[in-house]
Design a protein around this motif. Structure first.
Motif, PDB file in Angstrom:
ATOM      1  N   ALA A 256      59.594 -12.385 -70.030  1.00 28.05           N
ATOM      2  CA  ALA A 256      60.542 -13.329 -69.410  1.00 28.05           C
ATOM      3  C   ALA A 256      60.366 -14.729 -70.000  1.00 28.05           C
ATOM      4  N   ASP A 257      59.107 -15.157 -70.207  1.00 28.51           N
ATOM      5  CA  ASP A 257      58.876 -16.479 -70.810  1.00 28.51           C
ATOM      6  C   ASP A 257      59.436 -16.524 -72.232  1.00 28.51           C
ATOM      7  N   HIS A 258      59.222 -15.434 -72.967  1.00 22.86           N
ATOM      8  CA  HIS A 258      59.742 -15.391 -74.337  1.00 22.86           C
ATOM      9  C   HIS A 258      61.271 -15.427 -74.340  1.00 22.86           C
ATOM     10  N   LEU A 259      61.853 -14.687 -73.416  1.00 27.54           N
ATOM     11  CA  LEU A 259      63.321 -14.678 -73.347  1.00 27.54           C
ATOM     12  C   LEU A 259      63.837 -16.084 -73.003  1.00 27.54           C
ATOM     13  N   ARG A 260      63.113 -16.773 -72.121  1.00 25.38           N
ATOM     14  CA  ARG A 260      63.525 -18.140 -71.743  1.00 25.38           C
ATOM     15  C   ARG A 260      63.550 -19.044 -72.973  1.00 25.38           C
ATOM     16  N   ALA A 261      62.520 -18.914 -73.833  1.00 20.29           N
ATOM     17  CA  ALA A 261      62.463 -19.750 -75.050  1.00 20.29           C
ATOM     18  C   ALA A 261      63.657 -19.432 -75.959  1.00 20.29           C
ATOM     19  N   VAL A 262      63.983 -18.152 -76.081  1.00 20.95           N
ATOM     20  CA  VAL A 262      65.127 -17.756 -76.929  1.00 20.95           C
ATOM     21  C   VAL A 262      66.425 -18.310 -76.335  1.00 20.95           C
ATOM     22  N   CYS A 263      66.574 -18.185 -75.014  1.00 16.78           N
ATOM     23  CA  CYS A 263      67.815 -18.657 -74.358  1.00 16.78           C
ATOM     24  C   CYS A 263      67.964 -20.174 -74.478  1.00 16.78           C
TER      25      CYS A 263
ATOM     26  N   ARG B 294      68.380 -11.123 -64.109  1.00 16.02           N
ATOM     27  CA  ARG B 294      68.822 -11.833 -62.887  1.00 16.02           C
ATOM     28  C   ARG B 294      68.091 -13.159 -62.742  1.00 16.02           C
ATOM     29  N   GLU B 295      66.771 -13.113 -62.959  1.00 15.88           N
ATOM     30  CA  GLU B 295      65.965 -14.340 -62.824  1.00 15.88           C
ATOM     31  C   GLU B 295      66.453 -15.414 -63.814  1.00 15.88           C
ATOM     32  N   LEU B 296      66.664 -15.021 -65.061  1.00 17.95           N
ATOM     33  CA  LEU B 296      67.022 -16.022 -66.076  1.00 17.95           C
ATOM     34  C   LEU B 296      68.478 -16.483 -65.987  1.00 17.95           C
ATOM     35  N   ARG B 297      69.304 -15.658 -65.351  1.00 17.99           N
ATOM     36  CA  ARG B 297      70.717 -16.078 -65.219  1.00 17.99           C
ATOM     37  C   ARG B 297      70.856 -17.294 -64.307  1.00 17.99           C
ATOM     38  N   THR B 298      69.843 -17.592 -63.494  1.00 11.66           N
ATOM     39  CA  THR B 298      69.925 -18.806 -62.684  1.00 11.66           C
ATOM     40  C   THR B 298      69.847 -20.047 -63.587  1.00 11.66           C
TER      41      THR B 298
ATOM     42  N   PRO C 156      73.528 -18.995 -67.114  1.00  9.52           N
ATOM     43  CA  PRO C 156      74.503 -18.087 -66.469  1.00  9.52           C
ATOM     44  C   PRO C 156      75.251 -17.192 -67.448  1.00  9.52           C
ATOM     45  N   TRP C 157      75.241 -17.543 -68.731  1.00  9.03           N
ATOM     46  CA  TRP C 157      75.969 -16.750 -69.731  1.00  9.03           C
ATOM     47  C   TRP C 157      75.132 -15.583 -70.259  1.00  9.03           C
ATOM     48  N   LEU C 158      73.890 -15.449 -69.800  1.00  7.36           N
ATOM     49  CA  LEU C 158      73.012 -14.380 -70.312  1.00  7.36           C
ATOM     50  C   LEU C 158      73.594 -13.001 -69.963  1.00  7.36           C
TER      51      LEU C 158
ATOM     52  N   CYS D 277      76.923  -1.341 -61.942  1.00  5.57           N
ATOM     53  CA  CYS D 277      78.172  -2.022 -62.347  1.00  5.57           C
ATOM     54  C   CYS D 277      78.766  -2.769 -61.146  1.00  5.57           C
ATOM     55  N   ALA D 278      78.784  -2.086 -59.989  1.00  4.85           N
ATOM     56  CA  ALA D 278      79.359  -2.726 -58.800  1.00  4.85           C
ATOM     57  C   ALA D 278      78.559  -3.981 -58.454  1.00  4.85           C
ATOM     58  N   ALA D 279      77.234  -3.882 -58.574  1.00  7.10           N
ATOM     59  CA  ALA D 279      76.385  -5.028 -58.206  1.00  7.10           C
ATOM     60  C   ALA D 279      76.512  -6.173 -59.210  1.00  7.10           C
ATOM     61  N   LEU D 280      76.860  -5.834 -60.448  1.00  5.49           N
ATOM     62  CA  LEU D 280      76.829  -6.862 -61.504  1.00  5.49           C
ATOM     63  C   LEU D 280      78.227  -7.207 -62.033  1.00  5.49           C
ATOM     64  N   SER D 281      79.261  -6.968 -61.205  1.00  2.00           N
ATOM     65  CA  SER D 281      80.613  -7.246 -61.716  1.00  2.00           C
ATOM     66  C   SER D 281      81.162  -8.567 -61.166  1.00  2.00           C
ATOM     67  N   GLY D 282      80.265  -9.418 -60.677  1.00  2.00           N
ATOM     68  CA  GLY D 282      80.700 -10.692 -60.074  1.00  2.00           C
ATOM     69  C   GLY D 282      81.083 -11.736 -61.111  1.00  2.00           C
ATOM     70  N   HIS D 283      81.527 -12.869 -60.617  1.00  2.00           N
ATOM     71  CA  HIS D 283      82.029 -13.949 -61.466  1.00  2.00           C
ATOM     72  C   HIS D 283      80.981 -14.366 -62.524  1.00  2.00           C
ATOM     73  N   GLY D 284      81.425 -14.447 -63.767  1.00  2.00           N
ATOM     74  CA  GLY D 284      80.564 -14.955 -64.842  1.00  2.00           C
ATOM     75  C   GLY D 284      79.592 -13.928 -65.413  1.00  2.00           C
ATOM     76  N   SER D 285      79.534 -12.750 -64.793  1.00  4.75           N
ATOM     77  CA  SER D 285      78.535 -11.774 -65.229  1.00  4.75           C
ATOM     78  C   SER D 285      78.991 -11.073 -66.517  1.00  4.75           C
ATOM     79  N   ARG D 286      78.187 -11.184 -67.559  1.00  9.77           N
ATOM     80  CA  ARG D 286      78.546 -10.529 -68.828  1.00  9.77           C
ATOM     81  C   ARG D 286      77.802  -9.202 -68.921  1.00  9.77           C
ATOM     82  N   ILE D 287      78.556  -8.113 -68.901  1.00 12.11           N
ATOM     83  CA  ILE D 287      77.937  -6.786 -68.946  1.00 12.11           C
ATOM     84  C   ILE D 287      78.488  -5.990 -70.117  1.00 12.11           C
ATOM     85  N   ARG D 288      77.555  -5.547 -70.990  1.00 14.98           N
ATOM     86  CA  ARG D 288      77.925  -4.620 -72.067  1.00 14.98           C
ATOM     87  C   ARG D 288      77.738  -3.201 -71.531  1.00 14.98           C
TER      88      ARG D 288
END
Ligand code: FAD
Length: 319
Positions: free
Chosen positions: A126-133, A161-165, A168-170, A185-196
């Protein structure tokens, strides 16, 4: 029928060190690697992404590597991503009217960033992902976290979920072959959520995943409908003509803005179809892998096509 009757066999055989030595050490390999992998270095990657962007396609670049159990390797992975993002920020971007998506994205695997390290793996990843983001944010580049085998799904979605705070574009990836994915999909189809949404590329047991091709396609269609009717930004990652057509029909049916979703395909697969979609004004992104650790990625691509079995056999006999 199973997804491809030989797929589990090829994926299981691919774990064997003998096959790995045979494949990585023979001349027959070079051509096929080149078909699916843009190069081993950023210098080799550069002209490939230049050509893709010039053809009005968007890109998602993946520095190959996975399942790191060494802290130094995970750190090195982050350093490479930071340099990659710097390079990508300098690439000329296409002018795409009506498309709000960032033309340039990187895809990352948390197992390459340290998720599987024996102590504090998920926190280190998660820390590494934060640096990349953070670097990507400065450069106007998006980041999407790849989906790996099902044992990592909970940890990966929780990190996203943690890093999207903070970012938000993650983006995250969901695999239609998993039984759980409709609910995700149902849980993650909200506003701004990018799902591949993809079918899924790993060898998974029947307790967690559909095994038959028709069941995976049906699951994909149900998941796609949830995402297309939702408020997020669906990324339709497939080469399957039935699913591409379904996405086109759902766009019309739901009145979804053409700039508010995208098609995605892998580098080296269905190039003419990629150009057709991009030419029609829909955002079409190509997933471009590079790096020397191409073995796992290549075997997943080869396992998707029974015709590729001949390649494995040739590699073994020419050893
Ligand atoms: P299929 O039924 O496999 O293929 C449909 C048609 O596409 C085939 O008939 C053929 O014409 C063509 N085709 C497909 N694969 C090949 C191939 N290897 N060689 C030649 N032709 C081919 N999976 C994950 O598990 N996690 C991820 O994070 C992930 N990210 C992805 C990102 C993108 C952008 C894409 C496109 C795929 C990703 N995948 C990922 C892989 C995905 O799960 C599938 O394994 C892969 O896309 C093949 O499924 P398909 O939907 O194209 O359908």
């Amino acid at each position: 029928m199973d997804m491809n009757p030989l797929r589990p066999v090829i994926l299981a055989a691919a774990d064997s060190p003998r096959l790995k030595r045979a494949i990585t050490g023979t001349k027959v390999t070079a051509g096929i690697v080149r078909r699916f992998v843009a190069g081993e270095t950023r210098a080799e990657l550069r002209p490939v992404i230049g050509d893709l962007l010039a053809s009005r396609r968007l890109i998602s670049v993946d520095f190959l590597g996975e399942n790191t159990t060494d802290r130094g390797q995970a750190d090195a992975m982050v350093a490479e991503y930071l340099s990659l993002i710097k390079d990508l920020s300098a690439a000329p971007r296409p002018d795409l009217p009506g498309i709000g998506a960032a033309p340039v994205e990187v895809s990352v695997k948390l197992s390459a960033l340290g998720q599987a390290l024996p102590v504090d793996g998920p926190a280190i990843a998660a820390d590494h992902l934060r640096a990349v983001c953070a670097k990507a944010d400065e450069a106007g580049v998006w980041v999407t976290v790849d989906a790996e085998d099902h044992t990592t799904t909970d940890a990966t979605l929780s990190t996203v979920r943690e890093l999207r705070t903070e970012f938000p574009w993650l983006g995250a990836v969901l695999q239609a072959y998993l039984h759980r994915t409709e609910a995700d999909c149902a849980a993650l189809s909200g506003h701004g959520s990018r799902i591949r949404l993809c079918k899924g590329a790993y060898r998974e047991p029947r307790e967690v995943a559909f095994q038959r091709a028709s069941e995976v396609t049906d699951s994909y269609l149900r998941c796609l409908e949830i995402l297309m009717r939702g408020e997020g930004y669906p990324m339709v990652a497939t080469h399957d003509p039935v699913l591409i057509l379904a996405a086109e029909q759902l766009t019309a049916e739901t009145g979804r803005d053409i700039g508010n979703f995208e098609h995605q395909m892998l580098y080296g697969i269905r190039d003419a179809e990629q150009l057709r979609l991009a030419g029609g004004g829909v955002a079409t992104r190509v997933y471009v892998p590079y790096g020397s650790q191409w073995y796992g990625y290549l075997t997943r691509r080869l396992a998707e096509r029974p015709a590729n079995l001949a390649f494995f056999l040739r590699a073994l006999v020419s050893k």
